[in-house]
Design a protein around this motif. Structure first.
Motif, PDB file in Angstrom:
ATOM      1  N   GLU A  13       0.829  -1.219   0.000  1.00 31.06           N
ATOM      2  CA  GLU A  13       0.000   0.000   0.000  1.00 31.06           C
ATOM      3  C   GLU A  13       0.855   1.256   0.000  1.00 31.06           C
ATOM      4  N   THR A  14       1.983   1.202   0.690  1.00 25.86           N
ATOM      5  CA  THR A  14       2.847   2.389   0.718  1.00 25.86           C
ATOM      6  C   THR A  14       3.418   2.661  -0.667  1.00 25.86           C
ATOM      7  N   GLY A 117       8.241   4.202  -1.819  1.00 21.18           N
ATOM      8  CA  GLY A 117       7.625   4.324  -0.502  1.00 21.18           C
ATOM      9  C   GLY A 117       8.652   4.301   0.620  1.00 21.18           C
ATOM     10  N   SER A 118       8.277   4.878   1.771  1.00 22.56           N
ATOM     11  CA  SER A 118       9.158   4.808   2.943  1.00 22.56           C
ATOM     12  C   SER A 118       9.157   3.393   3.512  1.00 22.56           C
ATOM     13  N   HIS A 119       8.080   2.676   3.266  1.00 24.79           N
ATOM     14  CA  HIS A 119       7.960   1.303   3.774  1.00 24.79           C
ATOM     15  C   HIS A 119       7.403   0.413   2.673  1.00 24.79           C
ATOM     16  N   ARG A 125       7.427  -1.007  11.489  1.00 23.42           N
ATOM     17  CA  ARG A 125       7.014   0.398  11.344  1.00 23.42           C
ATOM     18  C   ARG A 125       7.761   1.364  12.249  1.00 23.42           C
ATOM     19  N   ASP A 148       6.363   9.143   2.408  1.00 22.50           N
ATOM     20  CA  ASP A 148       6.195   8.593   3.753  1.00 22.50           C
ATOM     21  C   ASP A 148       4.735   8.257   3.979  1.00 22.50           C
ATOM     22  N   GLU A 149       4.489   7.026   4.329  1.00 23.59           N
ATOM     23  CA  GLU A 149       3.095   6.604   4.507  1.00 23.59           C
ATOM     24  C   GLU A 149       2.392   7.378   5.623  1.00 23.59           C
ATOM     25  N   ARG A 150       3.150   7.845   6.592  1.00 31.87           N
ATOM     26  CA  ARG A 150       2.508   8.535   7.710  1.00 31.87           C
ATOM     27  C   ARG A 150       2.079   9.956   7.396  1.00 31.87           C
TER      28      ARG A 150
END
Ligand code: ATP
Ligand code: MN
Length: 153
Positions: A13-14, A117-119, A125, A148-150
């Motif tokens: 998803e990221t 993505g970051s992840h 995490r 970054d996903e966040r």
């Protein structure tokens, strides 16, 4: 400014968040877009024999349809998102160590921006960056945009 953009994807998803940002940029600059999935041969070595790993490394997946299917699913998703927006996406998959393959691909295709993505699929995490992204940053002089996903709702 950006002519060739690479979107490495592991189907997570990221990585998908990165796809949207990459396509926004591609649209703005009318850039060519590539997406790349790497079958991780270090991980594969744990479950496959050395002969199979060698075949993956040279791009001959043979009867290992499951690996190829996973790769295709990930890159097709990126291509589909591109199509919805009228952007052509060239799909590639390779075998090897993900960060090495990504950095080499960026060189070989003279990519001027890598968007990732970051992840990914497997990460802890707590870490600011996944290991593939961290290693890509350490192994290329090309510009890299890390999504970054966040930071995204
Ligand atoms: P780790 O793999 O270190 O346990 P993680 O899975 O959370 O952590 P990464 O693997 O670094 O994090 O993934 C970050 C980004 O790197 C993904 O969003 C994707 O853009 C890219 N990426 C990761 N693995 C691959 C791969 N096998 N092929 C192509 N791109 C990849
Ligand atoms: Mn990962």
């Amino acid at each position: 400014m950006y002519e060739r953009i690479l979107i490495p994807t592991d189907g997570s998803e990221t990585a998908e968040l990165a796809v949207e940002e990459a396509l926004d940029i591609a649209e703005k600059f009318d850039a060519e877009v590539y997406t790349l999935y790497v079958v991780d041969t270090d991980a594969a070595e744990l479950s496959l024999g050395t002969e199979q790993v060698e075949r993956i490394r040279s791009g001959r997946f043979g009867e290992m349809e499951e690996l190829e299917a996973r790769a295709r699913e990930a890159t097709e998703h990126v291509a589909a998102r591109g199509r919805e927006r009228g952007i052509d996406v060239a799909e590639h998959f390779r075998g090897g160590r993900p960060h090495d393959v990504i950095a080499d691909f960026a060189e070989d295709h003279d990519v001027d921006l890598v968007v990732m993505g970051s992840h990914g699929r497997s990460g802890v995490r707590r870490m600011l960056l996944g290991s593939v992204t961290e290693r890509v940053l350490r192994s290329t002089h090309r510009s890299v945009l890390v999504v970054d996903e966040r930071e995204v709702e």
